[in-house]
Design an enzyme around this catalytic site. Structure first.
Site, PDB file in Angstrom:
ATOM      1  N   ASP A 373       0.871  -1.164   0.000  1.00 22.26           N
ATOM      2  CA  ASP A 373       0.000   0.000   0.000  1.00 22.26           C
ATOM      3  C   ASP A 373       0.913   1.221   0.000  1.00 22.26           C
ATOM      4  O   ASP A 373       2.114   1.118   0.267  1.00 22.26           O
ATOM      5  CB  ASP A 373      -0.924  -0.018   1.226  1.00 22.26           C
ATOM      6  CG  ASP A 373      -2.187   0.794   1.015  1.00 22.26           C
ATOM      7  OD1 ASP A 373      -2.186   1.700   0.156  1.00 22.26           O
ATOM      8  OD2 ASP A 373      -3.195   0.518   1.695  1.00 22.26           O
ATOM      9  N   TRP A 374       0.352   2.385  -0.275  1.00 23.14           N
ATOM     10  CA  TRP A 374       1.185   3.567  -0.507  1.00 23.14           C
ATOM     11  C   TRP A 374       1.930   3.963   0.775  1.00 23.14           C
ATOM     12  O   TRP A 374       1.327   4.364   1.767  1.00 23.14           O
ATOM     13  CB  TRP A 374       0.317   4.691  -1.042  1.00 23.14           C
ATOM     14  CG  TRP A 374       0.242   4.705  -2.546  1.00 23.14           C
ATOM     15  CD1 TRP A 374       0.414   5.806  -3.335  1.00 23.14           C
ATOM     16  CD2 TRP A 374       0.004   3.615  -3.446  1.00 23.14           C
ATOM     17  NE1 TRP A 374       0.306   5.442  -4.669  1.00 23.14           N
ATOM     18  CE2 TRP A 374       0.052   4.108  -4.768  1.00 23.14           C
ATOM     19  CE3 TRP A 374      -0.228   2.245  -3.273  1.00 23.14           C
ATOM     20  CZ2 TRP A 374      -0.116   3.313  -5.895  1.00 23.14           C
ATOM     21  CZ3 TRP A 374      -0.408   1.435  -4.399  1.00 23.14           C
ATOM     22  CH2 TRP A 374      -0.355   1.971  -5.679  1.00 23.14           C
TER      23      TRP A 374
END
Length: 893
Positions: A373-374
């Protein structure tokens, strides 16, 4: 290669190895060869992030913020939108995060799994999946093998830096998409064009001329596989037309916590149905050529401290609940998986060897790649734990460094990470690209700019909507759940219902949710604010821009004119006196309620992603009561991200009907009007339980801890979430999971269960595993892909029964199947395992059928590490909801 960082039941205490305030290791701990890395554009034969290295800690930083919290503008409403009543939130104790050690690891690639034995099921190409309802198990094995051969051939010609390039995003806002992998030049021949990765699970985020589809929670509420598949197809087509390579969805975290901020992005609170929602969505999306991304792996069930909390999930609960939708995603041929922000049993999910390597890649036989995920990556060594791609590439937004890029190159140089592992990472990424057919020259190039939408040079403004609004309208109607209909108050427009042979002469619409927003449907960035009009999606990265949003007021006006109905409205939630006077003496008063939530980087009126309570926003409860005091035909329409406590008004004698519309997307008003006036007979079902009080749920948002603390979130409820908990503890819900009324009635009779097929696979190994399963012995999942083996998932029982429309109106029904395991299994009393969809005219009947596999009848054996049939009789219940059971049978032995 294994980094044993897993804990089985009982959970063991965390090992204190480093003080939480010591957020990074000294520079001296970084492997030799590491220097400072700067984000830059790709050059011929080199990586955008691997031409140099970084002074960032190789093991990670506890204070590294999430992508969203580093970038988005926080919108905080100053108005009061929700009441203060809430169940007490448990306070999580704090733990100390122990970074993974930089221990050199050898690497042996996982062998290619044999997907489905030669047993009558044809090989499946992602572009041509089995039809909805088919009992065929798709065999993507040949397609994956062909894709891997192509990927290996191309990667074999790359340098180490080019391989690293394919694993490392170019940094936040440094490309046209929310995530970008730079091209390998030249793009033809030995080169590669790179990747565009783009949100969201309901449409293309930050793009113009796209469709804002109903949220996944509404897709789940349709209880209809066909509609879920079609939604996936249409979303996939739009992503492809905009030049997106990887669509960041579907999302399949469960609604463990009713107030969870991102629950609406997923498919509800049941693991089986969430898995089926993911399965159908992925088959649909990938049939168009885009790569889907199954997220968030795993345990990201609340937004509060999502980057600083450890979800403590026992092995059985993980396998049977939270990991199950990801198994179904792999079975659907998904090309990519996204690991989550949180820790899992003390280790960050994006460097958790057990979930990434042992479960997803080995046990599930996943052949694609796992991305972070970012900014959810915390170390370079995470590559050894199974992470294949870092997104968006920089450690924190605009930091100019990366855990991969130059650091990954340096780790290979000093043999901490094997180059063969980097080769595997690059090959997995390219294999998914080839699997989707994106090597075809006709695949569109990216033609929009997520960060510079006004830039005419980078945004071609291509309209990809086609006539998808028609489907949005249909799904919006199909996902609307009728919760109450006293004295057949609905549908409206029934001539002879009121007065002298006339339809409703006067109707009042009350509440801001009936009308348009004061500044249009895109007033707030990522929908992150106190929405002043109709609510059609939650907030955060899982959103899309509205090209248009049809409000209920706009939709009902032409229909009211058709019936010569006088229409009045008050788009104010707080002027109770005027609301009451507006509703007085009206044939019907429609009151609109709403409740919102989203991702943690946006706070609205103190709701930090997660909802701070389960009551209606904008004075909703008082509004209903004020109107109902003056109008004996008060109809409530609810647009909500999840369950609300309805007790303040649900039993009011003047509240005649309740329609739960959820988050229906851009055709919100039209979808609602179709149900209100009977053009669509309600067929939606609740994908979660609506309780009478918040504390009736088995889990609440866990809070506590200081800014730098990591808190524990113990999943002590185990298998008992949502309806399972209510059933096991004999708690009466207000509306149970699977509940939904209709304008007609259905009856179920003649249930029967029969064994189908020979029940054997193609090999003696299968037969021995089947024999062991039938005797109640767990099948050890030691081989690659063993949890999705053919013998375990092939249909072996068919449950059939007669469904008859016993009412006076044409309509659709979604009869449901629940398994009742023997008490020795320690399973919940009822477990959702199947449904069928029927559409019947009054008096007509049909035979519905639902198939069951050995997996459907299995429980996870923690000790033996495998799936087994529990000892004792296994019951089958057929009903209209989890509590409305009409027929019962027993699985034959």
């Amino acid at each position: 290669m294994r980094l044993t960082v897993w804990q089985l039941v009982p959970l063991l205490p965390f090992v204190i190895a480093q003080d939480a305030s010591s957020s990074s290791l000294p520079v001296s701990s970084i492997p030799t060869g590491s220097a400072t890395s700067v984000l830059g554009s790709a050059v011929s034969g080199s990586s955008a992030l691997s031409t140099a290295s970084s002074t960032a800690s190789a093991t990670g930083s506890l204070s590294a913020s999430s992508a969203a919290s580093s970038s988005a503008t926080t919108n905080t409403s100053t108005s009061s939108v929700s009441s203060s009543s809430a169940a007490p939130s448990p306070t999580g104790s704090t733990i100390v995060w122990t970074p993974l050690p930089n221990t050199p690891q050898t690497f042996t690639p996982f062998p290619v799994p044999s997907d489905v034995p030669q047993s009558g099921y044809p090989p499946t190409d992602p572009s041509d999946p089995p039809q909805v309802g088919s009992t065929n198990i798709p065999d993507f094995g040949p397609a994956w093998r062909a894709a891997w051969q192509k990927a290996k051939a191309k990667v074999s010609k790359w340098t180490l830096e080019e391989k690293v390039n394919s694993t490392t995003g170019i940094g936040w806002a440094n490309g046209r998409c929310v995530g970008n992998i730079a091209a390998i030049e030249p793009r033809d021949g030995r080169g590669w064009p790179g990747l565009c990765l783009e949100d969201s699970p309901l449409g293309i985020r930050f793009a113009d001329f796209v469709t804002a589809f109903p949220a996944a929670i509404n897709a789940a509420a349709s209880f209809n596989r066909d509609l879920i598949r079609q939604r996936g197809v249409l979303m996939g087509k739009e992503h492809v037309a905009k030049g997106v390579n990887v669509a960041l969805g579907p999302m399949m975290n469960l609604g463990r916590v009713a107030a969870g901020g991102r629950n609406w992005e997923g498919f509800g609170a049941d693991p089986w149905w969430s898995g089926e929602g993911a399965y159908e969505t992925i088959l649909g999306m990938q049939s168009t050529g885009v790569t889907a991304c199954a997220k968030h792996l795993v345990g990201n069930e609340q937004e509060y401290k999502r980057t600083q909390s450890s979800s403590e999930i026992d092995d059985r609960t993980l396998h049977e609940l939270y990991a199950h939708p990801f198994l179904r995603s792999v079975m659907a041929g998904v090309g990519s998986v996204m690991c989550s922000y949180n820790l899992l049993n003390g280790t960050y999910a994006c460097e958790n060897d057990k979930i990434l390597n042992d479960i997803v890649k080995r046990e599930y036989g996943f052949q694609g790649y796992i991305m972070s995920d970012w900014s959810a990556q915390h170390s370079t060594i995470s590559a050894n734990a199974g992470l294949d791609m870092t997104m968006p590439g920089d450690i924190t937004f605009d930091s100019g460094d990366s855990y991969f890029g130059g650091n990954l190159t340096a780790f290979v140089a000093n043999k901490t990470i094997s180059e063969s592992r980097v080769t595997d990472m690059a090959t997995r990424i390219l294999a998914a690209w080839y699997l989707a057919g994106q090597d075809d020259e006709s695949y569109p190039s990216t033609n929009f700019d997520a960060f510079k939408p006004a830039n005419e040079a980078t945004n071609s403004r291509i309209d990809v909507q086609d006539d998808h609004y028609k489907f949005v309208r249909t799904l919006g109607s199909a996902s609307t759940v009728l919760l109450k209909n006293k004295n057949n108050a609905l549908p409206l427009g029934q001539r002879g219902k009121f007065g002298k042979g006339l339809a409703e002469r006067t109707i009042a619409l009350i509440g801001s949710g009936a009308g348009p927003g004061r500044a249009g449907p895109n007033e707030f960035s990522d929908q992150g604010g106190a929405i002043s009009g109709a609510l059609a999606m939650g907030w955060g990265s899982g959103t899309a821009w509205f090209t248009d949003l049809i409000s209920p007021l706009a939709a009902i006006q032409p229909v009211a004119r058709k019936f010569s109905t006088t229409l009045s409205w008050l788009l104010d939630d707080f002027d109770l006196d005027r609301a009451a006077s507006t509703a007085a003496r009206q044939s019907a008063a429609l009151v609109f309620l709403k409740a919102d939530s989203g991702e943690d980087y946006i706070t609205v009126d103190g709701n930090e992603g997660d909802r701070k309570n389960l009551t209606a926003w904008f004075n909703g409860d008082n509004l209903v009561n004020a109107v109902a005091a003056q109008n004996n035909n008060t109809i409530v329409i609810v647009n909500s991200v999840g369950p609300l406590i309805l007790e303040p008004w649900i039993d009011h004698p003047n509240v005649t009907a309740v329609l739960w519309a959820g988050l229906p997307g851009e055709e919100s008003g039209n979808s609602l009007v179709d149900v209100l006036y009977g053009n669509w007979n309600p067929s939606g079902r609740l994908p979660y339980t609506i309780a009478k009080k918040p504390e009736d749920y088995s889990a609440q948002v866990t809070r506590g801890g200081g800014p730098n603390d990591v808190i524990r979130i113990p999943y002590t409820e185990g298998l008992l979430i949502d309806y399972r908990h209510f059933d096991a503890n004999k708690i009466e819900p207000r509306f149970e999971f699977g509940f939904g009324l209709s304008y007609t009635t259905f009856n179920y009779t003649n249930v029967r269960v029969e064994k189908v097929g020979g029940g054997y696979g193609a090999s003696g190994i299968d037969q021995s595993l089947i024999s062991a399963w039938e005797s109640g012995t767990a099948s050890n999942v030691s081989t690659v892909g063993s949890s999705r083996a053919f013998w375990l998932h092939q249909p072996i029982y068919k449950v059939s029964f007669t469904v008859q429309n016993t009412g006076k109106t044409f309509g659709g029904d979604a009869p449901q199947l629940y398994i009742n395991f023997p008490s020795s299994s320690r399973e919940p009393p009822s477990v959702f395992r199947g449904l069928d969809n029927v559409v019947l005219s009054p008096g007509d009947r049909t035979t519905a059928s639902i198939t069951l596999s050995r997996y459907d009848l299995s429980v996870w054996d923690t000790e033996k590490q495998g799936w087994k049939r529990p000892q004792g009789d296994i019951g089958v219940s057929i009903g209209a909801s989890s509590r409305d059971i009409r027929q019962k049978a027993v699985i034959p032995k």
